[in-house]
Write an enzyme that holds these catalytic residues in place. Structure first.
Site, PDB file in Angstrom:
ATOM      1  N   SER A 176       0.670  -1.166   0.005  1.00 56.95           N
ATOM      2  CA  SER A 176      -0.129  -0.097  -0.149  1.00 56.95           C
ATOM      3  C   SER A 176       0.796   1.202   0.070  1.00 56.95           C
ATOM      4  O   SER A 176       1.695   1.333   0.947  1.00 56.95           O
ATOM      5  CB  SER A 176      -0.893  -0.172   1.324  1.00 56.95           C
ATOM      6  OG  SER A 176      -1.621   1.298   1.305  1.00 56.95           O
ATOM      7  N   GLY A 177       0.489   2.203  -0.888  1.00 51.98           N
ATOM      8  CA  GLY A 177       1.196   3.469  -1.157  1.00 51.98           C
ATOM      9  C   GLY A 177       2.343   3.187  -2.138  1.00 51.98           C
ATOM     10  O   GLY A 177       3.337   4.278  -2.124  1.00 51.98           O
ATOM     11  N   THR A 181      -2.137   1.869  -7.946  1.00 48.58           N
ATOM     12  CA  THR A 181      -3.378   2.457  -8.395  1.00 48.58           C
ATOM     13  C   THR A 181      -2.953   3.555  -9.767  1.00 48.58           C
ATOM     14  O   THR A 181      -3.576   3.520 -10.603  1.00 48.58           O
ATOM     15  CB  THR A 181      -4.173   3.244  -7.244  1.00 48.58           C
ATOM     16  OG1 THR A 181      -4.564   2.206  -6.384  1.00 48.58           O
ATOM     17  CG2 THR A 181      -5.493   3.585  -7.971  1.00 48.58           C
ATOM     18  N   ASN A 235      -0.672   5.466   2.465  1.00 45.02           N
ATOM     19  CA  ASN A 235      -1.086   6.088   1.073  1.00 45.02           C
ATOM     20  C   ASN A 235      -2.324   6.906   1.171  1.00 45.02           C
ATOM     21  O   ASN A 235      -3.407   6.536   2.012  1.00 45.02           O
ATOM     22  CB  ASN A 235      -1.321   4.984   0.267  1.00 45.02           C
ATOM     23  CG  ASN A 235      -1.482   5.211  -1.330  1.00 45.02           C
ATOM     24  OD1 ASN A 235      -1.386   6.381  -1.730  1.00 45.02           O
ATOM     25  ND2 ASN A 235      -2.080   4.413  -2.183  1.00 45.02           N
ATOM     26  N   SER A 238      -5.254   4.927  -1.146  1.00 46.88           N
ATOM     27  CA  SER A 238      -5.066   3.616  -1.068  1.00 46.88           C
ATOM     28  C   SER A 238      -6.246   2.604  -1.735  1.00 46.88           C
ATOM     29  O   SER A 238      -7.427   3.044  -1.256  1.00 46.88           O
ATOM     30  CB  SER A 238      -4.699   2.871   0.357  1.00 46.88           C
ATOM     31  OG  SER A 238      -4.529   1.648   0.248  1.00 46.88           O
ATOM     32  N   SER A 239      -6.059   1.823  -2.595  1.00 43.55           N
ATOM     33  CA  SER A 239      -7.379   0.811  -3.163  1.00 43.55           C
ATOM     34  C   SER A 239      -7.366  -0.130  -2.005  1.00 43.55           C
ATOM     35  O   SER A 239      -6.624  -0.986  -1.734  1.00 43.55           O
ATOM     36  CB  SER A 239      -6.784   0.202  -4.590  1.00 43.55           C
ATOM     37  OG  SER A 239      -6.629   1.179  -5.426  1.00 43.55           O
ATOM     38  N   GLY A 461      -0.421  -5.789  -2.518  1.00 40.18           N
ATOM     39  CA  GLY A 461       0.716  -6.490  -2.221  1.00 40.18           C
ATOM     40  C   GLY A 461       0.979  -6.901  -1.080  1.00 40.18           C
ATOM     41  O   GLY A 461       0.157  -7.217  -0.029  1.00 40.18           O
ATOM     42  N   GLU A 463       1.337  -7.807   2.753  1.00 34.83           N
ATOM     43  CA  GLU A 463       1.230  -6.945   4.045  1.00 34.83           C
ATOM     44  C   GLU A 463       1.625  -7.637   5.259  1.00 34.83           C
ATOM     45  O   GLU A 463       1.428  -8.832   5.508  1.00 34.83           O
ATOM     46  CB  GLU A 463      -0.017  -6.418   3.906  1.00 34.83           C
ATOM     47  CG  GLU A 463      -0.650  -5.642   3.079  1.00 34.83           C
ATOM     48  CD  GLU A 463      -2.032  -5.160   3.174  1.00 34.83           C
ATOM     49  OE1 GLU A 463      -2.767  -5.361   4.160  1.00 34.83           O
ATOM     50  OE2 GLU A 463      -2.429  -4.181   2.196  1.00 34.83           O
TER      51      GLU A 463
END
Length: 1523
Positions: A176-177, A181, A235, A238-239, A461, A463
């Protein structure tokens, strides 16, 4: 041992290696001490950053040979550390990969290749890498031609789809980040906006370069981001779900549709957000961007008033305006077909969820909700359900048994869970409905038209947090599956490479995570146990965890499953990237995600139809899932668990990916603080391990990671063997030479393999070859230095000896010059003495001589004065005597004259009286009176003729006077100019007298010219005086004649008075009266000048009777010559013109004459030779164009008053020209009709149509319309000309200017090799094309401004294209290549200057300064200041790009990181790097001034073409003399 010795040979003093570090991950150190004995080795390294820090490596040779104790990984040379592709590194290891990514990131380069993987490092800043110009630049290019970019991956996928007719998938992964996206969004934009330069059957795109389907695909991005993205600690966007977007193409590679699949929406974010995070964007957008009417209808307030939004305390994102984003979201919803009504219903559901979160649940043991809760009523009102029923089933639960239904109360915590479950269910259903609507909108109307697709997978990704729950477990499970697919794909590519090159290879082992995946998804795996526990009424999270301990606590699973030492409610899974400990708390609730049946019934029976339709749509999708035969299984499928849904969707996703060709993009987050351009090595290193990049490198290193083509290998290592094997290098057998080099220097055959086109080396083998190359070059350098030093010493001795000889010569010369000077001084003193003595004697003589002369002068003056006084006295006496004698003579003369006059008077009086008596007698006779009357009449006629003649002469004299006056004025002006010139000449003469050197001949010439002009001036004045005298004489003569006529009139009157007493003369009296009247009329009537019409035989105006002059039957008028027109101007058109009916019918025939002129004349002129397509011009006259024939027809229609047909004829003619040039867009055709259009414009300005007063305004307006249409066509044709030249130059410009090498001695190669291909085009081809274009324009007689504008656009296109190409080519940025480009540009500049177009050279300033930059020194910061001064037009970002991609030769020092960091700091302005391409729609064309033209007279005989109607028209016009 031999292997270890060979490896240790590379470790020489000064070589750099890597060592682990807690802060930096890896640090570099240089070898200072090396100790090797028979069994062990000791290496001491000094840290490159901290000189006091030492790194010691000790190991036995046996452990090194077996691989148990690997040697420290070596550092790559500085010049290749910033390579585009990690696989091209000499030493491919983990620290080298990290160092390359760090250096490129510090240099503001965020993309790096690692084999098939693109590594994208998030800059956390806006970068100018995604402009439309860059998109078009990557379109059609090969992957290695330009810098690494996600557009290159997208283009590679597109080309693979076309070439192999296989579906493609681009996997974008990262934590994330990391920028997943944004990367996926730009990939979709690339497919939607890139133009396929090779495809020929693609559909033309609309405005903004996109079709409607492509615009809808891009519109899904803001929608999915608003409803599925949120701000997190890592992020800002973030999605919170995974998505797989299929972009569908037809057989012609046109985008015809798209489909979106989503995975694992984070439902829990709706009800809870950690600190500093936000809920989904759409809620904040709704609160900030809604209109006052919406706010009142939905009961909205600030976001801080809602429990679902205010838990984290964060409601805004820096630099993001939620109100603006809300408008963007609304526009995107409208683009995909969700109109304002549906949007209103959609926002009503969102508002209901916010109010539902504010329902206050109280109570200690039993949950309670107040009946008057405002949020409860508002939420139920918006959802259209019963507030009492909803309140009831929030605080109560119904348990159904076989015999009865039991209702129990819920605790406050359980009631909140029920409320939140309903909210999550509604939002999840809304999200799924939105995805289904998007798919329905984007889907292809004809599924059979879909040929292939390219999928873009934006997946979360790996985590690993402090507390990991069910969401992290599912995410890491998905990454396990993707990593397995990635490893298998990489291994497959490795095998295919080896098989294709036909080399011997062994199976490469790699870490397989299949057992970990089976542990998760097997029949008795973690997900199955979770589902089993979830189905139990009394199932708990602890019970699930206990089952995991019992199932996987055996020895068979110790490598993949672990039990934490200090927790009984957690479990650890050993993933491929990291060991992750999961807390089982909440696993059961998140997995079930069920809503009570009572709430489902309420929602299905709601009065809000949108809510009912939305839930039914989603439920129908769930019911489409395959079901078993038993009713029990059907009941289970109706409520599947979240884990089973995710598992099934993931399996389907992997099946889809397995059937496609996969491309990988790994996004890296460089720092935790989301700070721009900051790099945290340990964090990046962990992500590289997690995303599989290092695993790819490990797999490559297990085989043959280093691969070189024969040409590259020979070019770098040919010096390792004697010249007999390779000289000349261009003719050497490359493969055989590679054999010879390797056999000589590599003894172990297993260390390399020779394929069909490449050489394959084991890891580290290239380092040994590099050492051998360095040693060989060092020996050669020593030899060169020895001979160079000998040569320099010998040359220094020769120069010293020559200097001493020259010094002696100079000393002797100086001594001789001093002696000579002394002799000169002695001789000069003697001469001075002699002249001085002579001067003294001569001065005394001159003084005595002057005294004598003055004395003689005084004496002579005295004598002269005395003689002059005597002469004055004698003269006075003589004058007195003369006056006295004259007085006496004049007195005697006057007396005699008076006496004679008296005598004459008396005699003449007597004679007159006698004659009077005779006259009176004669007057009394009638016959005498008639004679006098006849004489008087003839005299009157004579006087009238003479008067007319005198008036004509007077008019001629007046004209001559005006001419003389104008000549006098001209002469006066000439005289003034002569005076000014004389004044200037006098000033110049004064300067000459003051010391300025001027030519005497030139002064004499100016003086003669002045005298000549002065004589002309005085002659003109004399002539004017003579003319004035002649005018006065004529005036006196005219006055005398008038006086004589007056005397005759008086004589006639006196005669009438004397005859009044005669009774029989009444008839004579009447005749005399008539004669008097006739005489008075003749005197009063003005003289008539002969008019031009009289000579032509026309009737004078005063001779026409009133009835005739006013009749409408006579309409023909005189053709009066306009005196203002000069010789080049045309005569004015007729005021009113009548033509025969046949001519008018022919002129107005749209199907005959108009069609013939438009179709035959225009098309024949376009396809045939232009010289034969037009009427034949008269001899010695300008060429006749189709524009002349058209204008004659148009002007004739104006004269006849047919204005409306003339306007239609004009429009059709102009449209036909434009259509013809668009259908046949050749350069010569466009230039030809541009010349015709300008000829029409010039005729419109040169000829002012003159018709009757009533038609004049309309004809003037029509003429103005003609000017406008001609100018518009000129602009359109200029755009076509620019387009045609750009199409031709697009193939020639870059090969001729950038790639061709015509400067001898400085030949550069693409990659530093000597085996380079020649350019397709050269500067000779480019200049030949310029010559052709200029020759075409000269042939057609285009004006200078038009030619200059065309050439300026051509040169501008070359400058922009070549600069953008140079900016994107890494291996072309060398000083040798810059010299070649500069030489080529010089040839183009010389051509422009030779052809008198020097101003267009300014368009090459960017590419010219770029070549200068590549040639300037770049060693220090002072050099950088010089670069900024010289390259003033280049932006800092462009300078940074050129320096960053500068190709360093072997003998050059690499550009230091300090300089690159300094440049990158200035380049942080986010401006566009590439120059804007020449946009045809925005090309400005300056209309040139109209020419001085004349309309040639066209006849039927002069028409060459077969145009029968036009020929007949010209015959009629010639017959009726209308033109």
């Amino acid at each position: 041992m031999a292997m270890a010795s060979q490896q240790l040979d590379v470790y020489q003093e000064g070589i750099q290696a890597w060592f682990t570090d807690d802060a930096q991950g890896w640090v570099s150190a240089s070898l200072v001490t090396k100790s090797v004995d028979d069994t062990s080795v000791s290496l001491v390294f000094q840290d490159d950053c901290d000189a006091e820090r030492k790194h010691v490596y000790e190991a036995s040779l046996k452990s090194i040979d077996s691989g148990a104790t690997p040697l420290p990984p070596l550092r790559n040379p500085i010049k290749i550390e910033s390579t585009n592709d990690l696989t091209s590194l000499s030493y491919l290891n983990e620290p080298s990969v990290l160092q390359t990514i760090r250096i490129r990131y510090d240099n503001r380069t965020i993309y790096t290749y690692s084999g098939i993987v693109l590594i994208a490092t998030n800059p956390f800043d806006r970068v100018a890498l995604y402009e439309p110009e860059i998109i078009q630049r990557y379109s059609g290019s090969r992957r290695g031609d330009l810098d690494p970019h996600l557009f290159a991956i997208a283009e590679d996928a597109y080309r693979c789809m076309i070439r192999e007719h296989q579906n493609q998938t681009i996997i974008v992964s990262g934590e994330s980040g990391a920028g997943k996206t944004v990367s996926a969004k730009y990939i979709m934009r690339y497919f939607a906006t890139a133009d396929d330069k090779e495809a020929t059957s693609k559909v033309a795109k609309e405005q903004h370069g996109m079709t409607e389907v492509e615009m809808k695909i891009l519109a899904t991005n803001p929608i999915m981001e608003a409803f599925g993205n949120a701000k997190t600690t890592r992020n800002d966007n973030s999605s919170r779900f995974g998505k797989y977007i299929e972009i569908q193409f037809d057989k012609s590679c046109n985008i015809v549709g798209a489909k979106i699949k989503t995975y694992l929406l984070e439902r829990s974010r709706l009800i809870f957000q950690p600190e500093t995070e936000r809920n989904y964007h759409i809620f904040y957008q709704l609160c900030s961007g809604s209109s006052p009417e919406q706010i009142e209808a939905l009961g909205l307030t600030q976001w801080t008033d809602y429990h679902f939004l205010n838990q984290s305390g964060t409601g805004s994102i820096p630099d993001v305006d939620d109100a603006v984003e809300f408008k963007v979201t609304q526009e995107a919803l409208a683009k995909i077909g969700i109109d304002a009504t549906l949007q209103k219903d959609l926002f009503q559901v969102l508002a209901a969820l916010l109010h539902m979160g504010n329902i206050d649940i109280t109570g200690r043991n039993d949950a309670m909700v107040a009946e008057d809760d405002a949020s409860l009523h508002m939420a139920c009102k918006l959802l259209g359900i019963s507030a009492s029923d909803f309140r009831k089933w929030i605080v109560r639960r119904q348990i159904t048994t076989r015999s009865e239904k039991i209702i129990t109360n819920l605790s406050p915590v359980q009631a909140q869970v029920v409320r939140d479950s309903v909210a999550k269910y509604i939002y999840s259903s809304l999200f799924d409905w939105l995805v289904s609507i998007i798919n329905d909108t984007l889907s292809c109307s004809s599924p059979e038209d879909v040929s292939t697709f390219i999928g873009v997978l934006d997946i979360y990704g790996f985590e690993h947090f402090k507390k990991n729950s069910f969401e992290q477990f599912c995410i890491n499970y998905a990454n396990e599956k993707l990593q397995q697919q990635f490893n298998q794909h990489v291994f497959k590519l490795e095998q295919e490479e080896y098989v294709r090159e036909e080399i011997d290879w062994k199976f490469i082992s790699f870490s397989d995570n299949q057992k970990c995946i089976e542990m998760i998804e097997a029949k008795m795996g973690i997900l199955s146990l979770l589902d089993e526990e979830s189905r139990l009424p009394s199932g708990t999270d602890q019970g699930f965890c206990t089952k995991l301990y019992q199932t996987f606590g055996t020895a068979n699973h110790t490598d993949y499953f672990k039990k934490p030492r200090f927790s009984n409610s957690a479990f650890t899974v050993v993933h491929y990237a990291h060991d992750v400990e999961y807390d089982s708390e909440g696993f059961m609730d998140k997995n079930k995600e069920t809503v009570p049946d009572e709430h489902l019934a309420l929602l299905h029976g709601a009065q809000f139809q949108f809510l009912v339709d939305m839930i039914q749509t989603v439920s129908q999708v769930d019911l489409d899932t395959p079901s078993g035969a038993s009713a029990k299984r059907n009941s289970v499928i109706k409520k599947p668990t979240l884990g089973s849904i995710f598992k099934l969707s993931l399996i389907n996703l992997m099946d889809t990916i397995g059937q496609t060709n996969v491309h990988y993009i790994r996004c890296i987050k460089p720092n935790e603080a989301k700070a721009a351009w900051q790099f945290e090595p340990n964090m990046v290193l962990a992500q590289l391990r997690a995303c599989g990049v290092l695993e790819t490198i490990r797999i490559s290193c297990a085989g043959y990671p280093t691969r070189w083509t024969f040409a590259d290998f020979v070019d770098r290592y040919y010096m390792l063997v004697t010249p007999d094997h390779w000289y000349p290098l261009a003719k050497a057998d490359q493969k055989q030479l590679c054999h010879i080099i390797l056999e000589k220097h590599v003894q172990d055959k297993d260390r390399y393999q020779i394929g069909l086109t490449k050489l394959f080396f084991r890891a580290g083998q290239l380092a040994y070859l590099e050492k051998a190359r360095t040693d060989r070059l060092s020996d050669v350098a020593v030899l060169l230095q020895k001979n160079t030093r000998r040569f320099l010493a010998h040359r220094r001795y020769q120069r010293t000896r020559a200097f001493i000889v020259q010094l002696q010569q100079v000393a002797r010369q100086k001594h001789a010059q001093a002696a000579l000077q002394q002799l000169r001084f002695n001789q000069a003193a003697t001469v001075l003495q002699s002249y001085w003595r002579m001067y003294i004697v001569r001065r005394a003589y001159l003084a005595r001589r002057a005294f004598v002369i003055q004395l003689q002068a005084a004496v002579r003056v005295h004598l002269a004065k005395h003689e002059f006084a005597q002469l004055r006295k004698h003269h006075a006496a003589t004058q007195i005597q003369r006056v006295v004698r004259g007085h006496f003579v004049r007195r005697d003369y006057q007396a005699k004259r008076n006496a004679i006059i008296q005598w004459q008077t008396g005699i003449r009086g007597r004679l007159g009286r006698k004659q009077l008596t005779v006259v009176k007698a004669e007057a009394r006779s009638v016959s005498h009176f008639k004679d006098v009357s006849y004489k008087l009449e003839s005299r009157v006629q004579e006087l009238m003729v003479r008067l007319d003649k005198q008036k004509d002469e007077k008019k001629n004299l007046r004209a001559q006077t005006e001419d003389l006056t104008s000549q006098v004025r001209q002469w006066i002006a000439s005289y003034d100019s002569v005076e000014r010139q004389a004044k200037q000449l006098s000033d110049q003469h004064q300067q000459v007298t003051n010391g300025t050197s001027w030519s005497n001949d030139r002064w004499k010439q100016w003086y003669d010219e002045h005298q000549h002009l002065e004589r002309d001036y005085f002659a003109s004045l004399d002539k004017i005086k003579l003319q004035d005298k002649e005018i006065e004489r004529l005036r006196d003569e005219l006055s005398l004649q008038r006086h004589e006529m007056t005397k005759l009139r008086d004589t006639s009157q006196s005669a009438m008075q004397s005859l009044t007493d005669v009774p029989n003369l009444a008839e004579l009296r009447d005749q005399i009266s008539a004669l008097k009247n006739q005489l008075s009329m003749s005197l009063a009537r003005p003289a008539r000048l002969p008019s031009p019409s009289s000579a032509a035989g026309t009737v004078p105006a005063d001779a026409v009777s009133p009835s005739t002059s006013s009749s409408s039957s006579v309409l023909h008028s005189l053709q009066v010559q306009d005196p203002r027109n000069n010789d080049n101007a045309l005569s004015a058109t007729s005021i009113d013109t009548h033509a025969s009916p046949e001519l008018e019918s022919l002129l107005l025939g749209e199907q005959t004459l108009h069609q013939e002129l438009i179709e035959s004349l225009i098309r024949t002129s376009s396809h045939d030779d232009h010289a034969d397509a037009v009427p034949a011009p008269p001899a010695n006259d300008d060429p006749v164009l189709p524009a002349h024939l058209f204008y004659q027809c148009l002007s004739l229609m104006w004269k006849l008053g047919h204005l409306q047909p003339a306007q239609q004829f004009l429009s059709h003619f102009m449209e036909a020209i434009a259509k013809e040039c668009q259908d046949h867009p050749t350069l010569s055709n466009s230039l030809y009709w541009l010349s015709n259009a300008h000829e029409l414009l010039s005729l419109a300005f040169a000829i002012q149509p003159q018709v009757s007063t009533s038609l004049q305004p309309a004809v003037n307006k029509a003429n103005t319309r003609l000017k406008y249409e001609a100018q518009r066509v000129e602009c359109d044709l200029f755009v076509l000309i620019v387009k045609d030249t750009q199409q031709s130059l697009s193939k020639i410009a870059v090969p001729a200017v950038v790639e061709s090498q015509t400067l001898p001695g400085f030949v550069a190669t693409d990659t530093g090799r000597m085996f380079s291909s020649q350019s397709v085009y050269t500067m000779a081809d480019l200049l030949a094309y310029f010559d052709k274009v200029l020759a075409d324009m000269n042939t057609l007689g285009l004006q200078l401004s038009v030619k200059e504008q065309c050439l300026q656009q051509m040169v501008k296109y070359i400058g922009v294209t070549c600069f953008n190409d140079l900016l994107g080519r890494r291996h072309y940025n060398s000083w040798k290549r810059a010299m070649q480009i500069q030489y080529n540009l010089g040839q183009l500049e010389d051509w422009c200057k030779e052809n008198q177009f020097p101003d267009v050279i300014v368009e090459l300033e960017h590419i010219s300064q770029a070549t200068k930059l590549l040639q300037l020194k770049k060693a220090t910061l002072d050099d950088l200041d010089i670069i900024y001064d010289v390259c003033w037009i280049l932006l800092p970002g462009q300078i940074h790009k050129l320096l960053q991609s500068y190709h360093i030769a072997d003998y050059e020092e690499p550009i230091s990181h300090e300089i690159l960091r300094s440049v990158s700091a200035k380049a942080n302005d986010n401006k566009q790097l590439l120059l804007n391409t020449v946009v045809l729609d925005q090309t400005l064309f300056e209309i040139p001034d109209s020419r001085s033209v004349s309309l040639p007279r066209l006849t039927a005989k002069s028409l060459k073409m077969d145009l029968p109607h036009t020929r007949h028209l010209l015959t009629l016009v010639e017959t009726e003399q209308l033109l």
